[in-house]
Design an enzyme around this catalytic site. Structure first.
Site, PDB file in Angstrom:
ATOM      1  N   LYS A  78       0.851  -1.196   0.000  1.00 26.90           N
ATOM      2  CA  LYS A  78       0.000   0.000   0.000  1.00 26.90           C
ATOM      3  C   LYS A  78       0.882   1.240   0.000  1.00 26.90           C
ATOM      4  O   LYS A  78       1.867   1.302   0.747  1.00 26.90           O
ATOM      5  CB  LYS A  78      -0.909  -0.029   1.241  1.00 26.90           C
ATOM      6  CG  LYS A  78      -1.927   1.096   1.307  1.00 26.90           C
ATOM      7  CD  LYS A  78      -2.810   0.950   2.544  1.00 26.90           C
ATOM      8  CE  LYS A  78      -3.905   2.007   2.590  1.00 26.90           C
ATOM      9  NZ  LYS A  78      -4.784   1.867   3.775  1.00 26.90           N
ATOM     10  N   SER A 153      -9.652   1.653   2.751  1.00 22.42           N
ATOM     11  CA  SER A 153      -8.793   2.386   1.849  1.00 22.42           C
ATOM     12  C   SER A 153      -7.699   1.541   1.199  1.00 22.42           C
ATOM     13  O   SER A 153      -7.084   1.997   0.239  1.00 22.42           O
ATOM     14  CB  SER A 153      -8.144   3.543   2.600  1.00 22.42           C
ATOM     15  OG  SER A 153      -7.310   3.040   3.627  1.00 22.42           O
ATOM     16  N   SER A 177      -9.883  -0.512   7.031  1.00 14.45           N
ATOM     17  CA  SER A 177      -9.289  -0.426   5.697  1.00 14.45           C
ATOM     18  C   SER A 177      -8.538  -1.648   5.188  1.00 14.45           C
ATOM     19  O   SER A 177      -8.185  -1.691   4.019  1.00 14.45           O
ATOM     20  CB  SER A 177      -8.352   0.774   5.620  1.00 14.45           C
ATOM     21  OG  SER A 177      -9.103   1.918   5.359  1.00 14.45           O
TER      22      SER A 177
HETATM   23  N1  GLN Z   1     -13.282   3.908   5.879  1.00  7.69           N
HETATM   24  C1  GLN Z   1     -12.748   4.454   7.063  1.00  7.69           C
HETATM   25  C2  GLN Z   1     -12.417   5.912   6.844  1.00  7.69           C
HETATM   26  O1  GLN Z   1     -12.801   6.431   5.862  1.00  7.69           O
HETATM   27  C3  GLN Z   1     -11.573   3.680   7.511  1.00  7.69           C
HETATM   28  C4  GLN Z   1     -10.329   4.016   6.800  1.00  7.69           C
HETATM   29  C5  GLN Z   1      -9.137   3.280   7.288  1.00  7.69           C
HETATM   30  O2  GLN Z   1      -9.245   2.267   7.985  1.00  7.69           O
HETATM   31  N2  GLN Z   1      -7.970   3.804   6.946  1.00  7.69           N
HETATM   32  O3  GLN Z   1     -11.797   6.557   7.622  1.00  7.69           O
END
Ligand code: GLN
Length: 486
Positions: A78, A153, A177
């Protein structure tokens, strides 16, 4: 089966037995990327020359029988993890030309284990999002249906594993994420206990929640990767000095003596019926493997999203203040004063969602509002932690859906951030409490979209998670199913 479709543990044997070389394996992965990535769009940057050098070095070690556990295994990373000499953007324009001078701790560990790093994969900008559409460089497409989101994400990580464009990947999880894209792409994704894995070299989003973890083709690979990346690091003050168990050794058949809690609140209104059915079927399999199933309650679950969307933006507003155009990253060329430079750099460099969260976070922390928002959210967080403490005296692990719905169509929710936030309801509590949680593929919707099952456990009880996940995976006929990328 093609070489690039095998698991880490299968390839370990093939590489050690010299059935295949790390160079050949790496070549086939790059050929696969050339064949499908124009459709999947998982990669932001490839590093073929260095990857081939790493593969050649791995072949030497393998010949001398000296290779580490990931020797010669091609991985995607990532783009939120610093890779020395290789551009790292966090999916943001503000880091368009950022080349880190050092490796993240987990990257050092992967390299020491012999891994071949083939490139960096897509993500929502600064890990803010649930669909990977908040990426300054375009969204990846779900390999199971290219019109659908692959989750976020860590969408590029999940998509690259599912589309066989790498053998495994590393992602980060602040509110789901790793687990949510894992669920949407039918790959295994694990968020370790807070403190288990060093975040040194992770571009911070919300530091009291962020954790790094693997996305893999199966549970065994997940355990192998976790073993490699876990451990104390004095460069991360939240890192916990505690021995790393042999995670793959925990993968034993049979769940006699394990109590599985089913939290009522996770099966509430709004849960898609096909997701419900697939998860209930998964629970049956755990029961058949010997687990005792009990119903439990986590009464403060419904406040998790609200608390998270104060705490995470508050921390982000502080963490992201370093991107000011002064020391590194994008600087607006149009400014005529220092203040104007800050303004223009940040206005032009950050995307809409990141700006929205910086504004929310700055507001929530400002004097006069701090008690009403940040302090309140922290109190709610404590209630959620207390819920878990009670429940883990009644059961070993908790089983639930990962996401209340399967993947949605690209574009469907981009104008509705609130609905997108609500889709994180089942993954956020684990981050607020710092406990480990895993997403395991458990079925498909009638439209052919993957469904994941979440298992949560107490702090540092990854072995229980992995054991339950392994038994579920063994009882289901999903592992090894591949999308047809037309
Ligand atoms: N979807 C969540 C957010 O928008 C979690 C994102 C994450 O775990 N980095 O913050």
């Amino acid at each position: 089966m093609e070489t690039y479709q095998y698991t880490i543990h299968e390839l370990q044997k093939k590489l050690a037995g010299q059935e295949i070389s790390a160079r050949e394996l790496t070549e086939t992965v790059f050929a696969r990327i050339s064949a499908v990535d124009d459709k999947v769009n998982a990669y932001l940057i490839l590093d073929k020359n260095k990857a081939m050098d790493q593969a050649a070095a791995a072949d030497k070690l393998l010949a001398d029988k000296k290779g580490g556990p990931l020797c010669g295994i091609p991985l995607s990373i990532k783009d939120v993890l610093c890779t020395k000499g290789l551009r790292t953007t966090a999916g943001s324009k503000i880091l368009e030309n950022f080349i880190p001078p050092y490796d993240a701790a987990v990257i050092e560990k992967l390299r020491a284990a012999g891994a071949v790093i083939i490139g960096k994969v897509s993500m929502d900008e600064f890990a803010m999002g649930s669909s990977n559409e908040n990426c300054a460089y375009g969204a990846p497409h779900n390999p199971w249906n290219l019109d659908y989101i692959c989750g976020g994400s860590s969408g590029g990580s999940a998509a690259s594993v599912a589309a066989d464009e790498c053998i495994a990947s590393l992602g980060s999880d602040t509110g789901g994420s790793i687990r949510q894209p894992g669920s949407h792409c039918s790959v295994v994704g694990l968020k370790p206990t807070y403190g288990r894995v060093s975040r040194f070299g992770l571009l911070a989003y919300a530091s009291s929640l962020d954790q790094i973890g693997p996305l893999t083709r199966d549970v065994t690979d997940c355990a192998i990767m976790l073993n490699v990346i876990s451990g104390y690091d004095r460069r991360d003050s939240t890192s916990v000095d505690r021995p790393v168990p042999d995670y793959p050794a925990a993968l034993k058949p049979g769940l006699n003596g394990m109590t599985v809690g089913i939290p009522t609140e996770y099966f509430a209104e709004g849960l898609n019926p096909e997701v419900n059915e697939a998860v209930l079927n998964g629970i049956d399999k755990l029961r058949e493997a010997g687990a005792e199933i009990v119903e439990v309650s986590l009464p403060h679950t419904e406040y998790g999203v609200a608390a998270y969307y104060i705490i995470a933006p508050a921390e982000a507003s502080s963490n992201l203040s370093r991107y000011d155009g002064v020391r590194f990253g994008y600087r607006s060329p149009e400014a005529d004063s220092l203040l104007d430079m800050y303004n223009k750099t940040r206005s032009q460099g950050f995307g809409e969602e990141v700006k929205r969260r910086i504004i929310i976070g700055t507001y929530a922390l400002s004097s006069g509002y701090y008690d009403a928002y940040y302090k309140k959210a922290s109190q709610v967080r404590t209630l959620i932690i207390e819920d878990y403490k009670k429940v883990f005296s009644q059961c070993d692990v908790l089983v639930s859906p990962v996401s209340p719905v399967p993947a949605w169509q690209l574009g469907e929710m981009v104008d509705d951030p609130l609905s997108m936030y609500l889709s994180d309801a089942l993954t956020i509590p684990a981050n607020l409490a710092g406990i480990p949680a895993i997403s395991v593929p458990c079925g498909f919707s009638s439209a052919g979209l993957p469904i994941g099952l979440q298992i949560q456990a107490g702090h540092f009880e990854e072995e229980k998670l992995l054991k339950a996940a392994f038994n579920l995976e063994s009882a289901l006929d999903i592992k090894g199913r591949k999308p047809d990328i037309a």
